[in-house]
Design an enzyme around this catalytic site. Structure first.
Site, mmCIF file in Angstrom:
data_model
loop_
_atom_site.group_PDB
_atom_site.id
_atom_site.type_symbol
_atom_site.label_atom_id
_atom_site.label_comp_id
_atom_site.label_asym_id
_atom_site.label_seq_id
_atom_site.Cartn_x
_atom_site.Cartn_y
_atom_site.Cartn_z
ATOM 1 N N HIS A 158 0.823 -1.225 0.000
ATOM 2 C CA HIS A 158 0.000 0.000 0.000
ATOM 3 C C HIS A 158 0.852 1.268 0.000
ATOM 4 O O HIS A 158 0.290 2.375 -0.003
ATOM 5 C CB HIS A 158 -0.944 0.019 1.201
ATOM 6 C CG HIS A 158 -1.962 -1.082 1.193
ATOM 7 N ND1 HIS A 158 -2.768 -1.345 0.104
ATOM 8 C CD2 HIS A 158 -2.287 -2.007 2.140
ATOM 9 C CE1 HIS A 158 -3.557 -2.390 0.385
ATOM 10 N NE2 HIS A 158 -3.278 -2.810 1.599
ATOM 11 N N HIS A 195 -6.213 -7.328 -0.323
ATOM 12 C CA HIS A 195 -6.411 -5.920 -0.695
ATOM 13 C C HIS A 195 -5.645 -5.577 -1.971
ATOM 14 O O HIS A 195 -4.564 -6.116 -2.217
ATOM 15 C CB HIS A 195 -5.915 -5.013 0.436
ATOM 16 C CG HIS A 195 -6.558 -5.274 1.757
ATOM 17 N ND1 HIS A 195 -6.010 -6.128 2.698
ATOM 18 C CD2 HIS A 195 -7.716 -4.810 2.291
ATOM 19 C CE1 HIS A 195 -6.805 -6.163 3.766
ATOM 20 N NE2 HIS A 195 -7.847 -5.383 3.541
#
Ligand code: ZN
Length: 343
Positions: A158, A195
């Site tokens: 991320h 994710h």
């Protein structure tokens, strides 16, 4: 298979984060390391400490102002009267075309996407050694190992070139891919974390030399919300070199393996000379995030299928949170990968 990990990676110990506005214990706990080490050992890995690779490999994918921020923000934060024990942002630019802020509070908002990546006195060293584990695994593969595993914690996918987020500070998968690029012209990154790998996508979005492919829970109502949709295909010279495969929530092994086959078609068409697997284990049915429903035997089949690409492969740990099966899921993936045959 060799595995790489340094004790310093365990020192980062974030306390809390906000989830749907509620303060909760931060799930990216040091204990994850113990489970993952046990899982790697059970798969037959030998654990080695990475060398100190200096700032170069990290500076190859992150901006200088961001790295300066990560290294020094904790000390600067402590000088603010009444500030929190950990660096947590509370104001963000609505767009990033304005001025670069001089203040610690302004820079925290500029460089941190959310509240899930608190910075303590130990964070910089933990993140740096995590990245060096990825570099060491990439170098092992460049030296002829068919595959190597980097037990990267804190995770990285991320983290953008100049933004932390979602428990991530330095993008270890991007660092591994960029390191591999020293030896080969084309590298593919396959992200199987629950994710979307938004930071990795962002780092390579305008580049045709690194193909980024991500399978993940549909972000329409799931983190990271703003990225991970199927129409994000890259930009400029990188248009067509990013491929997202969002999956319906609670998708299980069959849907995941079907999507993996689609990912493989795209990867084969790119003809990469090396592969980075961003290995999140949080697609597991029993993971606290509960977004997808992959089983423990499913991870073995995923590992076996990826090995079928027959590429030199750096496996980089991403997410996967505390549950009884966390170590078993890593063992399953690595064992499946080791038993996989080129197809
Ligand atoms: Zn994840």
């Amino acid at each position: 298979m060799k595995a790489f990990y340094a004790e310093e990676q365990k020192r980062h110990d974030p306390k809390a984060f906000l989830s749907s506005g509620a303060q909760k214990p931060n799930p990216e706990k040091p204990e994850r390391v113990e489970r993952l080490l046990a899982g790697a050992r059970a798969a037959g890995c030998t654990i080695e400490r990475p060398r100190d690779h200096g700032p170069g490999p990290v500076a190859a994918v992150h901006t200088p102002e961001y790295l300066d921020f990560l290294e020094h923000i904790f000390v600067r934060w402590q000088r603010i009267e009444g500030a929190s024990a950990e660096v947590i942002p509370n104001i963000h630019p609505i767009a990033r075309g304005g001025s670069y802020p001089a203040s610690a509070v302004g820079q925290a908002g500029y460089h941190m996407a959310d509240t899930a990546c608190p910075i303590s006195s130990e964070t910089w060293q933990s993140a740096l050694w995590s990245a060096w584990s990825a570099v060491e695994a990439a170098e092992a593969v460049m030296s002829g190992a068919p595959a190597a595993y980097a037990l990267c914690r804190p995770p990285g996918h991320h983290a953008f070139a100049d933004v932390a987020g979602g428990f991530c500070f330095i993008n270890n998968s991007a660092v591994a891919a960029q390191t591999l690029r020293k030896n080969v012209a084309r590298v593919a990154i396959l992200d199987v974390d629950l994710h979307h790998g938004n930071g990795t996508q962002g780092i390579f979005y305008a580049r045709p030399d690194v193909l980024t492919v991500s399978l993940h829970a549909d972000p329409v109502r799931f983190y990271p919300f703003f990225w991970g949709h199927a129409d994000e295909r890259g930009e400029g010279a990188g248009l067509g070199y990013n491929f997202n495969l969002p999956l319906a929530r609670k998708s299980g092994d069959a849907a995941f393996l079907d999507a993996l086959d689609v990912a493989f078609q795209r990867i084969r068409a790119f003809a990469p000379e090396a592969l980075v697997v961003a290995l999140g284990l949080d697609a597991f049915e029993g993971d606290p995030f509960g977004g997808l429903s992959v089983t423990t035997p499913g991870f073995s089949r995923i590992g076996e299928a990826i090995a079928g690409l027959g590429l030199p492969t750096v496996i980089v740990q991403e997410g996967g949170y505390l549950c009884d099966e966390l170590g078993d899921n890593l063992t399953a993936f690595l064992t499946g990968f080791g038993g996989g045959k080129k197809r």
